[in-house]
Write a protein that holds these residues in place. Sequence first.
Motif, PDB file in Angstrom:
ATOM      1  N   HIS A  85       0.829  -1.210   0.000  1.00  0.00           N
ATOM      2  CA  HIS A  85       0.000   0.000   0.000  1.00  0.00           C
ATOM      3  C   HIS A  85       0.861   1.257   0.000  1.00  0.00           C
ATOM      4  N   ASP A  86       2.178   1.089  -0.064  1.00  0.00           N
ATOM      5  CA  ASP A  86       3.043   2.262  -0.197  1.00  0.00           C
ATOM      6  C   ASP A  86       3.060   2.678  -1.668  1.00  0.00           C
ATOM      7  N   GLU A  87       3.924   3.596  -2.026  1.00  0.00           N
ATOM      8  CA  GLU A  87       3.932   4.110  -3.401  1.00  0.00           C
ATOM      9  C   GLU A  87       4.370   3.089  -4.440  1.00  0.00           C
ATOM     10  N   THR A  88       4.963   1.967  -4.023  1.00  0.00           N
ATOM     11  CA  THR A  88       5.406   0.949  -4.980  1.00  0.00           C
ATOM     12  C   THR A  88       4.265   0.062  -5.457  1.00  0.00           C
ATOM     13  N   GLY A  89       3.130   0.124  -4.788  1.00  0.00           N
ATOM     14  CA  GLY A  89       1.973  -0.676  -5.171  1.00  0.00           C
ATOM     15  C   GLY A  89       1.045   0.094  -6.096  1.00  0.00           C
ATOM     16  N   HIS A  90      -0.163  -0.400  -6.239  1.00  0.00           N
ATOM     17  CA  HIS A  90      -1.127   0.239  -7.134  1.00  0.00           C
ATOM     18  C   HIS A  90      -2.313   0.837  -6.394  1.00  0.00           C
ATOM     19  N   THR A  91      -2.277   0.854  -5.087  1.00  0.00           N
ATOM     20  CA  THR A  91      -3.400   1.386  -4.313  1.00  0.00           C
ATOM     21  C   THR A  91      -3.699   2.824  -4.723  1.00  0.00           C
ATOM     22  N   TRP A  92      -2.665   3.607  -4.920  1.00  0.00           N
ATOM     23  CA  TRP A  92      -2.860   5.019  -5.250  1.00  0.00           C
ATOM     24  C   TRP A  92      -3.412   5.231  -6.661  1.00  0.00           C
ATOM     25  N   HIS A  93      -3.542   4.170  -7.436  1.00  0.00           N
ATOM     26  CA  HIS A  93      -4.120   4.269  -8.788  1.00  0.00           C
ATOM     27  C   HIS A  93      -5.647   4.234  -8.751  1.00  0.00           C
ATOM     28  N   HIS A  94      -6.224   3.977  -7.578  1.00  0.00           N
ATOM     29  CA  HIS A  94      -7.675   3.797  -7.459  1.00  0.00           C
ATOM     30  C   HIS A  94      -8.324   4.953  -6.704  1.00  0.00           C
ATOM     31  N   PRO A  95      -9.546   5.331  -7.112  1.00  0.00           N
ATOM     32  CA  PRO A  95     -10.263   6.375  -6.368  1.00  0.00           C
ATOM     33  C   PRO A  95     -10.675   5.871  -4.988  1.00  0.00           C
ATOM     34  N   ASP A  96     -10.889   6.803  -4.091  1.00  0.00           N
ATOM     35  CA  ASP A  96     -11.254   6.450  -2.716  1.00  0.00           C
ATOM     36  C   ASP A  96     -12.501   5.581  -2.645  1.00  0.00           C
ATOM     37  N   ALA A  97     -13.493   5.861  -3.478  1.00  0.00           N
ATOM     38  CA  ALA A  97     -14.729   5.065  -3.436  1.00  0.00           C
ATOM     39  C   ALA A  97     -14.442   3.590  -3.703  1.00  0.00           C
ATOM     40  N   VAL A  98     -13.528   3.298  -4.618  1.00  0.00           N
ATOM     41  CA  VAL A  98     -13.163   1.904  -4.918  1.00  0.00           C
ATOM     42  C   VAL A  98     -12.401   1.299  -3.747  1.00  0.00           C
ATOM     43  N   LEU A  99     -11.479   2.054  -3.165  1.00  0.00           N
ATOM     44  CA  LEU A  99     -10.710   1.547  -2.022  1.00  0.00           C
ATOM     45  C   LEU A  99     -11.625   1.244  -0.836  1.00  0.00           C
ATOM     46  N   ILE A 100     -12.599   2.103  -0.610  1.00  0.00           N
ATOM     47  CA  ILE A 100     -13.566   1.865   0.462  1.00  0.00           C
ATOM     48  C   ILE A 100     -14.370   0.602   0.170  1.00  0.00           C
ATOM     49  N   ASP A 101     -14.829   0.472  -1.071  1.00  0.00           N
ATOM     50  CA  ASP A 101     -15.641  -0.691  -1.459  1.00  0.00           C
ATOM     51  C   ASP A 101     -14.852  -1.991  -1.309  1.00  0.00           C
ATOM     52  N   ILE A 102     -13.607  -1.994  -1.736  1.00  0.00           N
ATOM     53  CA  ILE A 102     -12.782  -3.201  -1.617  1.00  0.00           C
ATOM     54  C   ILE A 102     -12.567  -3.550  -0.152  1.00  0.00           C
ATOM     55  N   THR A 103     -12.322  -2.544   0.678  1.00  0.00           N
ATOM     56  CA  THR A 103     -12.097  -2.802   2.100  1.00  0.00           C
ATOM     57  C   THR A 103     -13.368  -3.325   2.761  1.00  0.00           C
ATOM     58  N   LYS A 104     -14.503  -2.737   2.437  1.00  0.00           N
ATOM     59  CA  LYS A 104     -15.772  -3.158   3.039  1.00  0.00           C
ATOM     60  C   LYS A 104     -16.229  -4.526   2.545  1.00  0.00           C
ATOM     61  N   ASN A 105     -16.114  -4.763   1.236  1.00  0.00           N
ATOM     62  CA  ASN A 105     -16.731  -5.930   0.622  1.00  0.00           C
ATOM     63  C   ASN A 105     -15.758  -6.967   0.085  1.00  0.00           C
ATOM     64  N   GLY A 106     -14.460  -6.729   0.218  1.00  0.00           N
ATOM     65  CA  GLY A 106     -13.467  -7.607  -0.382  1.00  0.00           C
ATOM     66  C   GLY A 106     -13.413  -7.359  -1.883  1.00  0.00           C
ATOM     67  N   LEU A 107     -12.605  -8.111  -2.575  1.00  0.00           N
ATOM     68  CA  LEU A 107     -12.560  -8.000  -4.034  1.00  0.00           C
ATOM     69  C   LEU A 107     -13.696  -8.844  -4.596  1.00  0.00           C
ATOM     70  N   VAL A 108     -14.650  -8.205  -5.209  1.00  0.00           N
ATOM     71  CA  VAL A 108     -15.835  -8.881  -5.719  1.00  0.00           C
ATOM     72  C   VAL A 108     -15.675  -9.085  -7.228  1.00  0.00           C
ATOM     73  N   PRO A 109     -15.612 -10.350  -7.680  1.00  0.00           N
ATOM     74  CA  PRO A 109     -15.474 -10.616  -9.117  1.00  0.00           C
ATOM     75  C   PRO A 109     -16.586  -9.946  -9.923  1.00  0.00           C
ATOM     76  N   GLY A 110     -16.177  -9.270 -10.983  1.00  0.00           N
ATOM     77  CA  GLY A 110     -17.127  -8.578 -11.838  1.00  0.00           C
ATOM     78  C   GLY A 110     -17.505  -7.192 -11.359  1.00  0.00           C
ATOM     79  N   VAL A 111     -17.091  -6.839 -10.132  1.00  0.00           N
ATOM     80  CA  VAL A 111     -17.407  -5.513  -9.593  1.00  0.00           C
ATOM     81  C   VAL A 111     -16.113  -4.737  -9.353  1.00  0.00           C
TER      82      VAL A 111
END
Length: 161
Positions: A85-111
């Motif tokens: 999750h530091d600058e070497t990863g891709h977390t910063w490539h995603h908008p906050d809404a997506v990061l929140i959704d992934i944290t809340k719901n896990g990685l959901v296939p197709g979503v």
Amino acid sequence: MAITVKKAGVITGVLGLLALGAGLFMNEPLMSSRSAFIDPSDREHVAIGKKIYANNCASCHGAKLEGQPDWRIRQANGRLPAPPHDETGHTWHHPDAVLIDITKNGLVPGVTAPSEYVSDMPAYGKLLTDHDIRAVLAYIKSSWPKQALAAQKEITQQRPQ
């Protein structure tokens, strides 16, 4: 006093519009808080997020946000290791809404992941509050260099609400 069918239709329409407007008005703060940029400059928020991260995220994503070794190479089970999750990863490539959704719901296939993708990322929606999740993301973002943070802010603000 008799109401004609035409008048009843107009009254129903007006009441429907009022109900819709009230619903949008009441949910507006919720929607904007959900989609707004998470600013890592609030030190208290970051400190809370650091503790939550240490208790819930560090075991996979690393105590220093470094992720698991070889995080870009699939394991024998076909899954990818936890990314940094530091600058070497891709977390910063995603908008906050997506990061929140992934944290809340896990990685959901197709979503939030390709249709066939299977992940070890658990859903934290029942364990962490929205405030907790935002605090964790503030902590993560507090480690990013200014350029990555600026790029991620732009991505977040450009995402349709």
